[in-house]
Design an enzyme around this catalytic site. Structure first.
Site, PDB file in Angstrom:
ATOM      1  N   TYR A 141       0.825  -1.211   0.000  1.00 47.70           N
ATOM      2  CA  TYR A 141       0.000   0.000   0.000  1.00 47.70           C
ATOM      3  C   TYR A 141       0.860   1.263   0.000  1.00 47.70           C
ATOM      4  O   TYR A 141       0.400   2.329  -0.404  1.00 47.70           O
ATOM      5  CB  TYR A 141      -0.903   0.033   1.240  1.00 47.70           C
ATOM      6  CG  TYR A 141      -2.216  -0.700   1.067  1.00 47.70           C
ATOM      7  CD1 TYR A 141      -2.240  -2.026   0.672  1.00 47.70           C
ATOM      8  CD2 TYR A 141      -3.419  -0.052   1.318  1.00 47.70           C
ATOM      9  CE1 TYR A 141      -3.430  -2.697   0.534  1.00 47.70           C
ATOM     10  CE2 TYR A 141      -4.621  -0.715   1.177  1.00 47.70           C
ATOM     11  CZ  TYR A 141      -4.625  -2.035   0.784  1.00 47.70           C
ATOM     12  OH  TYR A 141      -5.817  -2.695   0.643  1.00 47.70           O
ATOM     13  N   LYS A 189       3.285 -15.407   1.494  1.00 47.84           N
ATOM     14  CA  LYS A 189       3.490 -16.066   0.196  1.00 47.84           C
ATOM     15  C   LYS A 189       4.999 -16.261   0.071  1.00 47.84           C
ATOM     16  O   LYS A 189       5.642 -15.783  -0.872  1.00 47.84           O
ATOM     17  CB  LYS A 189       2.896 -15.175  -0.919  1.00 47.84           C
ATOM     18  CG  LYS A 189       2.840 -15.821  -2.285  1.00 47.84           C
ATOM     19  CD  LYS A 189       1.836 -16.947  -2.422  1.00 47.84           C
ATOM     20  CE  LYS A 189       1.970 -17.623  -3.769  1.00 47.84           C
ATOM     21  NZ  LYS A 189       1.158 -18.856  -3.889  1.00 47.84           N
ATOM     22  N   ASP A 221      -2.831 -18.307  -0.443  1.00 44.34           N
ATOM     23  CA  ASP A 221      -3.828 -19.004  -1.282  1.00 44.34           C
ATOM     24  C   ASP A 221      -4.503 -20.126  -0.475  1.00 44.34           C
ATOM     25  O   ASP A 221      -5.715 -20.292  -0.500  1.00 44.34           O
ATOM     26  CB  ASP A 221      -3.213 -19.515  -2.601  1.00 44.34           C
ATOM     27  CG  ASP A 221      -1.837 -20.138  -2.452  1.00 44.34           C
ATOM     28  OD1 ASP A 221      -1.302 -20.173  -1.324  1.00 44.34           O
ATOM     29  OD2 ASP A 221      -1.284 -20.600  -3.475  1.00 44.34           O
ATOM     30  N   ASP A 245      -6.417  -7.259   3.773  1.00 44.52           N
ATOM     31  CA  ASP A 245      -7.529  -6.572   3.119  1.00 44.52           C
ATOM     32  C   ASP A 245      -8.407  -7.600   2.407  1.00 44.52           C
ATOM     33  O   ASP A 245      -9.627  -7.601   2.544  1.00 44.52           O
ATOM     34  CB  ASP A 245      -6.988  -5.542   2.121  1.00 44.52           C
ATOM     35  CG  ASP A 245      -8.100  -4.854   1.367  1.00 44.52           C
ATOM     36  OD1 ASP A 245      -9.054  -4.387   2.021  1.00 44.52           O
ATOM     37  OD2 ASP A 245      -8.045  -4.802   0.123  1.00 44.52           O
ATOM     38  N   ASP A 249     -12.480  -9.363   3.769  1.00 42.27           N
ATOM     39  CA  ASP A 249     -13.767  -9.384   3.056  1.00 42.27           C
ATOM     40  C   ASP A 249     -14.290 -10.815   2.960  1.00 42.27           C
ATOM     41  O   ASP A 249     -15.490 -11.064   3.083  1.00 42.27           O
ATOM     42  CB  ASP A 249     -13.632  -8.802   1.634  1.00 42.27           C
ATOM     43  CG  ASP A 249     -13.795  -7.285   1.605  1.00 42.27           C
ATOM     44  OD1 ASP A 249     -13.387  -6.629   2.585  1.00 42.27           O
ATOM     45  OD2 ASP A 249     -14.322  -6.759   0.599  1.00 42.27           O
TER      46      ASP A 249
HETATM   47  C1  IPM Z   1     -10.413  -1.516   3.893  1.00 46.26           C
HETATM   48  C2  IPM Z   1     -10.617  -0.821   2.578  1.00 46.26           C
HETATM   49  C3  IPM Z   1      -9.469   0.142   2.334  1.00 46.26           C
HETATM   50  C4  IPM Z   1      -8.194  -0.671   2.279  1.00 46.26           C
HETATM   51  C5  IPM Z   1      -9.622   1.031   1.068  1.00 46.26           C
HETATM   52  C6  IPM Z   1     -10.907   1.816   1.081  1.00 46.26           C
HETATM   53  C7  IPM Z   1      -8.444   1.947   0.888  1.00 46.26           C
HETATM   54  O1  IPM Z   1     -10.762  -1.744   1.549  1.00 46.26           O
HETATM   55  O2  IPM Z   1     -10.281  -0.820   4.913  1.00 46.26           O
HETATM   56  O3  IPM Z   1     -10.384  -2.741   3.909  1.00 46.26           O
HETATM   57  O4  IPM Z   1      -7.858  -1.222   1.216  1.00 46.26           O
HETATM   58  O5  IPM Z   1      -7.521  -0.747   3.309  1.00 46.26           O
HETATM   59 MG    MG Z   2     -10.922  -3.730   2.216  1.00 45.67          MG
END
Ligand code: IPM
Ligand code: MG
Length: 362
Positions: A141, A189, A221, A245, A249
């Site tokens: 990042y 990884k 993975d 990240d 999700d």
């Molecule tokens: C998260 C989001 C952020 C990230 C974005 C909005 C920059 O996806 O907090 O998970 O990638 O960290």
């Molecule tokens: Mg995110």
């Protein structure tokens, strides 16, 4: 106690869910005799529109002078046309960096009343209770060089880690594991990436300081697969910025909806940014249907981390569970045969109502 909180509603559904989270903080303050002071600041696309900068100086100062930051979400499709430094997401990344919030804690627990919201079979997800500890201030990042070269023919990002960045996030993960099932899986990884080999070597060294914690390593993975096949077996997942990240999700989907996942991004001094894991969801912004529970649960994390107010935090969490047990569902929590759903306002104010109704405990 007086709470001074910088609130950054941001973009898309951010303002809608944050408003309910602030209401919940207000109800909690009232219920437990605290004083709540909130100051609102722009971030992301809305800050770019109002100030020409996704993280204006006034926002940064407001955050630095508050006890903690409560953030909604950043991101807007209109930002795609902007140069990288002015994109809404840059506001959030710069804020995390400025406040040195390197430790992102993302718990994912299946609530039994929401088992039907998970896309996975009940026997697979039952009792899932894990936490992703994501390094937040380094990695790909922020690595340099990055950018677009040769007239758009080439683009690059750099995944860079230095040992001390890995050391400090590893200690956070192991400290958290000490209060849980004492099982850390470090995700990397290392079969391909040099930064991952340093990551694995460093984690292995620091793990020796925690003989009571079981430490193992897993390629990212495989970790993605384990998360859907054996989520119950996981306790603490320690990850770099990008891998965390992505996996968070996935973890959100496993336990029902990303509309439920809260997070804390902490620095060394006990300060932090508290925000839902979800994004700005421009597709549903303004429809009144966004799930405010992730923002509300982030407010609970804020009270616990910033002020050590365990009872207040727990009251919020139990009130969220109570409204879900009552059957209230925003659309993201309904799968298959669609039942009746409620909107942001209804479910959020039901939580506030619960908080004010709950009998005093001691
Ligand atoms: C998260 C989001 C952020 C990230 C974005 C909005 C920059 O996806 O907090 O998970 O990638 O960290
Ligand atoms: Mg995110």
């Amino acid at each position: 106690m007086k709470w001074t909180i910088a609130v950054l509603p941001g973009d898309g559904v951010g303002p809608e869910v944050t408003r309910l989270a602030v209401d919940v903080l207000g109800s909690t303050a009232k219920r437990f005799n605290h004083e709540l002071k909130v100051d609102f600041h722009d971030i992301g696309w809305s800050a770019y529109e109002n100030h020409g900068d996704p993280l204006p100086q006034s926002t940064l100062e407001g955050c630095k002078s508050a006890d903690a930051v409560l953030l909604g979400a950043v991101g807007d499709p209109r930002g795609d046309k902007l140069p990288p430094d002015l994109r809404p997401e840059r506001g959030l990344l710069a804020l995390r960096k400025e406040l040195e919030c390197f430790a992102n804690i993302r718990p994912a627990r299946l609530l039994s009343c929401l088992a039907d919201a998970s896309p996975l079979a009940l026997e697979t997800v039952e009792n899932t209770d894990l936490v992703i500890v994501r390094e937040l201030a380094g990695g790909i990042y922020y690595g340099e060089p990055s950018g677009i070269l040769e007239d758009g023919e080439v683009a690059l990002d750099t995944m860079r880690y230095q040992r001390n960045e890995i050391v400090r996030i590893t200690r956070v993960a192991f400290e958290i594991a000490m209060d849980r099932k004492r099982k850390v899986i470090s995700v990397d990884k290392a079969n391909v990436l040099s930064s991952s080999r340093l990551w694995r070597k460093t984690v292995t060294e620091i793990a020796l300081e925690y003989p009571k914690v079981d430490c193992s390593h897993m390629f990212v993975d495989r970790a993605a697969m384990e998360l859907v096949m054996n989520p119950q077996s996981l306790d603490v997942l320690l990850t770099s910025n990008l891998f965390g990240d992505i996996l968070s999700d996935e973890a959100a989907a496993v336990v029902g909806s990303i509309g439920l996942l809260a997070s804390a991004s902490l620095n060394e001094n006990g300060g932090g940014i508290f925000e839902p894991v979800h994004g700005s969801a421009p597709d549903i912004a303004g429809s009144g249907s966004a799930n405010p529970l992730a923002a509300i649960l982030s407010a609970a994390m804020l009270l616990r981390q910033t002020y050590s107010l365990e009872m207040e935090a727990r009251t919020i969490e139990e009130s969220v569970e109570a409204v879900l047990e009552m059957g209230l569902r925003t659309p993201d929590l309904v799968r298959g045969t669609v039942g009746a759903t409620v909107g942001t306002e209804t479910i959020g104010s039901a939580v506030s109502h619960q908080i004010l109704q709950r009998p005093a405990e001691k």
